[in-house]
Design a protein around this motif. Sequence first.
Motif, PDB file in Angstrom:
ATOM      1  N   ALA A  48     -15.221 -10.891 -25.462  1.00  0.00           N
ATOM      2  CA  ALA A  48     -16.472 -10.221 -25.358  1.00  0.00           C
ATOM      3  C   ALA A  48     -17.765 -10.456 -25.806  1.00  0.00           C
ATOM      4  O   ALA A  48     -18.904 -10.189 -25.834  1.00  0.00           O
ATOM      5  CB  ALA A  48     -15.789  -9.615 -26.701  1.00  0.00           C
ATOM      6  N   TYR A  49     -17.807 -12.152 -25.929  1.00  0.00           N
ATOM      7  CA  TYR A  49     -19.781 -12.964 -25.448  1.00  0.00           C
ATOM      8  C   TYR A  49     -18.860 -13.847 -24.271  1.00  0.00           C
ATOM      9  O   TYR A  49     -18.470 -14.238 -24.306  1.00  0.00           O
ATOM     10  CB  TYR A  49     -19.615 -13.316 -27.019  1.00  0.00           C
ATOM     11  N   PRO A  50     -20.602 -14.098 -24.357  1.00  0.00           N
ATOM     12  CA  PRO A  50     -20.094 -15.884 -23.474  1.00  0.00           C
ATOM     13  C   PRO A  50     -20.069 -16.360 -23.591  1.00  0.00           C
ATOM     14  O   PRO A  50     -19.916 -17.018 -25.098  1.00  0.00           O
ATOM     15  CB  PRO A  50     -22.221 -16.124 -22.574  1.00  0.00           C
ATOM     16  N   TRP A  51     -18.658 -16.962 -22.884  1.00  0.00           N
ATOM     17  CA  TRP A  51     -17.939 -18.590 -23.593  1.00  0.00           C
ATOM     18  C   TRP A  51     -19.359 -19.554 -23.807  1.00  0.00           C
ATOM     19  O   TRP A  51     -18.305 -20.329 -24.796  1.00  0.00           O
ATOM     20  CB  TRP A  51     -16.777 -18.575 -22.828  1.00  0.00           C
ATOM     21  N   GLU A  52     -20.223 -19.437 -23.229  1.00  0.00           N
ATOM     22  CA  GLU A  52     -21.629 -21.018 -22.500  1.00  0.00           C
ATOM     23  C   GLU A  52     -21.755 -20.513 -24.286  1.00  0.00           C
ATOM     24  O   GLU A  52     -22.713 -21.855 -24.691  1.00  0.00           O
ATOM     25  CB  GLU A  52     -22.033 -20.916 -22.179  1.00  0.00           C
ATOM     26  N   TRP A  53     -21.421 -19.389 -25.233  1.00  0.00           N
ATOM     27  CA  TRP A  53     -22.254 -19.261 -26.520  1.00  0.00           C
ATOM     28  C   TRP A  53     -21.620 -19.846 -27.451  1.00  0.00           C
ATOM     29  O   TRP A  53     -20.582 -19.002 -28.078  1.00  0.00           O
ATOM     30  CB  TRP A  53     -23.162 -17.870 -26.929  1.00  0.00           C
ATOM     31  N   LYS A  54     -21.799 -21.046 -27.991  1.00  0.00           N
ATOM     32  CA  LYS A  54     -20.970 -21.449 -28.659  1.00  0.00           C
ATOM     33  C   LYS A  54     -21.010 -21.593 -30.608  1.00  0.00           C
ATOM     34  O   LYS A  54     -22.597 -21.490 -30.160  1.00  0.00           O
ATOM     35  CB  LYS A  54     -19.807 -22.970 -28.683  1.00  0.00           C
ATOM     36  N   GLN A  55     -20.867 -20.965 -31.651  1.00  0.00           N
ATOM     37  CA  GLN A  55     -21.359 -21.834 -32.178  1.00  0.00           C
ATOM     38  C   GLN A  55     -22.184 -23.293 -32.727  1.00  0.00           C
ATOM     39  O   GLN A  55     -21.667 -24.449 -32.170  1.00  0.00           O
ATOM     40  CB  GLN A  55     -19.839 -22.039 -34.260  1.00  0.00           C
ATOM     41  N   PRO A  56     -22.997 -23.389 -33.201  1.00  0.00           N
ATOM     42  CA  PRO A  56     -23.691 -22.871 -34.759  1.00  0.00           C
ATOM     43  C   PRO A  56     -24.705 -22.018 -33.996  1.00  0.00           C
ATOM     44  O   PRO A  56     -25.216 -21.003 -34.317  1.00  0.00           O
ATOM     45  CB  PRO A  56     -24.201 -24.263 -35.306  1.00  0.00           C
ATOM     46  N   ASN A  57     -24.973 -21.974 -32.571  1.00  0.00           N
ATOM     47  CA  ASN A  57     -26.186 -20.955 -31.607  1.00  0.00           C
ATOM     48  C   ASN A  57     -25.711 -19.971 -31.891  1.00  0.00           C
ATOM     49  O   ASN A  57     -26.524 -18.892 -32.122  1.00  0.00           O
ATOM     50  CB  ASN A  57     -26.204 -21.193 -30.722  1.00  0.00           C
ATOM     51  N   LEU A  58     -24.790 -19.710 -31.723  1.00  0.00           N
ATOM     52  CA  LEU A  58     -23.876 -18.052 -31.875  1.00  0.00           C
ATOM     53  C   LEU A  58     -23.367 -17.311 -33.180  1.00  0.00           C
ATOM     54  O   LEU A  58     -22.449 -18.683 -33.986  1.00  0.00           O
ATOM     55  CB  LEU A  58     -23.163 -17.736 -30.587  1.00  0.00           C
ATOM     56  N   VAL A  59     -24.299 -17.108 -33.892  1.00  0.00           N
ATOM     57  CA  VAL A  59     -24.422 -16.759 -35.461  1.00  0.00           C
ATOM     58  C   VAL A  59     -23.197 -15.753 -35.168  1.00  0.00           C
ATOM     59  O   VAL A  59     -22.462 -15.148 -36.368  1.00  0.00           O
ATOM     60  CB  VAL A  59     -25.184 -16.214 -35.809  1.00  0.00           C
ATOM     61  N   GLY A  60     -23.699 -14.584 -34.771  1.00  0.00           N
ATOM     62  CA  GLY A  60     -22.762 -13.026 -35.047  1.00  0.00           C
ATOM     63  C   GLY A  60     -22.560 -12.570 -33.650  1.00  0.00           C
ATOM     64  O   GLY A  60     -22.954 -12.526 -33.149  1.00  0.00           O
ATOM     65  N   VAL A  61     -21.106 -11.558 -33.601  1.00  0.00           N
ATOM     66  CA  VAL A  61     -21.274 -10.209 -32.572  1.00  0.00           C
ATOM     67  C   VAL A  61     -20.636  -9.198 -32.767  1.00  0.00           C
ATOM     68  O   VAL A  61     -19.922  -9.198 -34.279  1.00  0.00           O
ATOM     69  CB  VAL A  61     -19.709 -10.989 -31.862  1.00  0.00           C
ATOM     70  N   ALA A  62     -21.157  -8.439 -32.741  1.00  0.00           N
ATOM     71  CA  ALA A  62     -20.847  -6.646 -32.778  1.00  0.00           C
ATOM     72  C   ALA A  62     -20.421  -6.017 -31.718  1.00  0.00           C
ATOM     73  O   ALA A  62     -22.118  -5.947 -30.510  1.00  0.00           O
ATOM     74  CB  ALA A  62     -21.942  -5.457 -33.700  1.00  0.00           C
ATOM     75  N   THR A  63     -19.803  -5.837 -31.408  1.00  0.00           N
ATOM     76  CA  THR A  63     -18.750  -4.878 -30.248  1.00  0.00           C
ATOM     77  C   THR A  63     -18.212  -4.079 -30.610  1.00  0.00           C
ATOM     78  O   THR A  63     -17.808  -3.864 -31.612  1.00  0.00           O
ATOM     79  CB  THR A  63     -19.070  -6.297 -29.291  1.00  0.00           C
ATOM     80  N   ASP A  64     -17.764  -3.068 -29.606  1.00  0.00           N
ATOM     81  CA  ASP A  64     -16.608  -2.155 -29.784  1.00  0.00           C
ATOM     82  C   ASP A  64     -15.837  -2.787 -28.382  1.00  0.00           C
ATOM     83  O   ASP A  64     -15.094  -3.864 -27.718  1.00  0.00           O
ATOM     84  CB  ASP A  64     -17.496  -1.174 -29.551  1.00  0.00           C
ATOM     85  N   LYS A  65     -14.805  -1.609 -28.568  1.00  0.00           N
ATOM     86  CA  LYS A  65     -13.087  -2.560 -27.588  1.00  0.00           C
ATOM     87  C   LYS A  65     -13.434  -2.511 -25.841  1.00  0.00           C
ATOM     88  O   LYS A  65     -14.709  -1.732 -25.634  1.00  0.00           O
ATOM     89  CB  LYS A  65     -12.269  -1.041 -27.230  1.00  0.00           C
ATOM     90  N   PRO A  66     -13.181  -3.572 -25.400  1.00  0.00           N
ATOM     91  CA  PRO A  66     -13.425  -3.896 -24.098  1.00  0.00           C
ATOM     92  C   PRO A  66     -13.253  -2.677 -23.137  1.00  0.00           C
ATOM     93  O   PRO A  66     -12.209  -1.238 -23.505  1.00  0.00           O
ATOM     94  CB  PRO A  66     -12.610  -4.515 -24.015  1.00  0.00           C
ATOM     95  N   VAL A  67     -14.004  -3.320 -22.060  1.00  0.00           N
ATOM     96  CA  VAL A  67     -13.860  -2.325 -20.694  1.00  0.00           C
ATOM     97  C   VAL A  67     -13.143  -2.446 -19.774  1.00  0.00           C
ATOM     98  O   VAL A  67     -13.423  -3.600 -19.219  1.00  0.00           O
ATOM     99  CB  VAL A  67     -15.305  -1.918 -20.934  1.00  0.00           C
ATOM    100  N   PRO A  68     -11.992  -1.736 -19.067  1.00  0.00           N
ATOM    101  CA  PRO A  68     -11.666  -2.152 -18.298  1.00  0.00           C
ATOM    102  C   PRO A  68     -12.295  -1.971 -16.648  1.00  0.00           C
ATOM    103  O   PRO A  68     -12.802  -1.156 -16.399  1.00  0.00           O
ATOM    104  CB  PRO A  68     -10.317  -1.380 -18.462  1.00  0.00           C
ATOM    105  N   ILE A  69     -12.150  -3.127 -16.381  1.00  0.00           N
ATOM    106  CA  ILE A  69     -13.310  -2.639 -15.068  1.00  0.00           C
ATOM    107  C   ILE A  69     -12.394  -2.960 -14.077  1.00  0.00           C
ATOM    108  O   ILE A  69     -12.769  -1.526 -13.439  1.00  0.00           O
ATOM    109  CB  ILE A  69     -14.632  -3.823 -15.099  1.00  0.00           C
ATOM    110  N   SER A  70     -11.466  -3.459 -13.425  1.00  0.00           N
ATOM    111  CA  SER A  70      -9.969  -3.650 -12.164  1.00  0.00           C
ATOM    112  C   SER A  70      -9.922  -4.692 -12.348  1.00  0.00           C
ATOM    113  O   SER A  70      -9.500  -5.238 -13.198  1.00  0.00           O
ATOM    114  CB  SER A  70     -11.802  -3.842 -10.784  1.00  0.00           C
TER     115      SER A  70
END
Length: 160
Positions: free
Chosen positions: A60-82
């Motif tokens: 739901a978030y970029p895997w390269e953004w790790k704690q402690p830099n990534l503090v929080g995420v606000a998102t909804d259900k994933p969108v199927p693409i293909s």
Amino acid sequence: MLDRCDSLQTQWQKLWQISEQQRQQVKRCLAYLITPGIFERIHRERSKDGRDRDTARCCAYPWEWKQPNLVGVATDKPVPISCRIQDKDGTGKSIPAPQVFAAPPGSVYYLEHPQPLYADDPDAKPGKALARAQRMRQLGYSELLWLPYQPIETPEGETP
């Protein structure tokens, strides 16, 4: 079908410039996802028969953004693409694989400081994964607007 709206070009350019200025800052910020975000990471796993197998996992978030830099995420259900097609046990027979899922537009990421996505990072290691990530960016996925973080003050004047 999508069409370009030329009458909004000037406003979009101004908004984009403000976002880019914020991205250059080294202070707390919010990244607002304006297009579906495909954040995949390839994991190498050993199968029961002893072969190494690459598996893509969506986040739901970029895997390269790790704690402690990534503090929080606000998102909804994933969108199927293909869906993917994968080779069944190296025999050349294709079978359906799990879908690609994207974080929905409107997702917000709170970071201690802006950090580039893997596809945009000049220090990223060249290879198939980087080429795929850059292709997804060229298709318009994972577009972010960078906003300044504004702490909310409590009635007593304290910052939470």
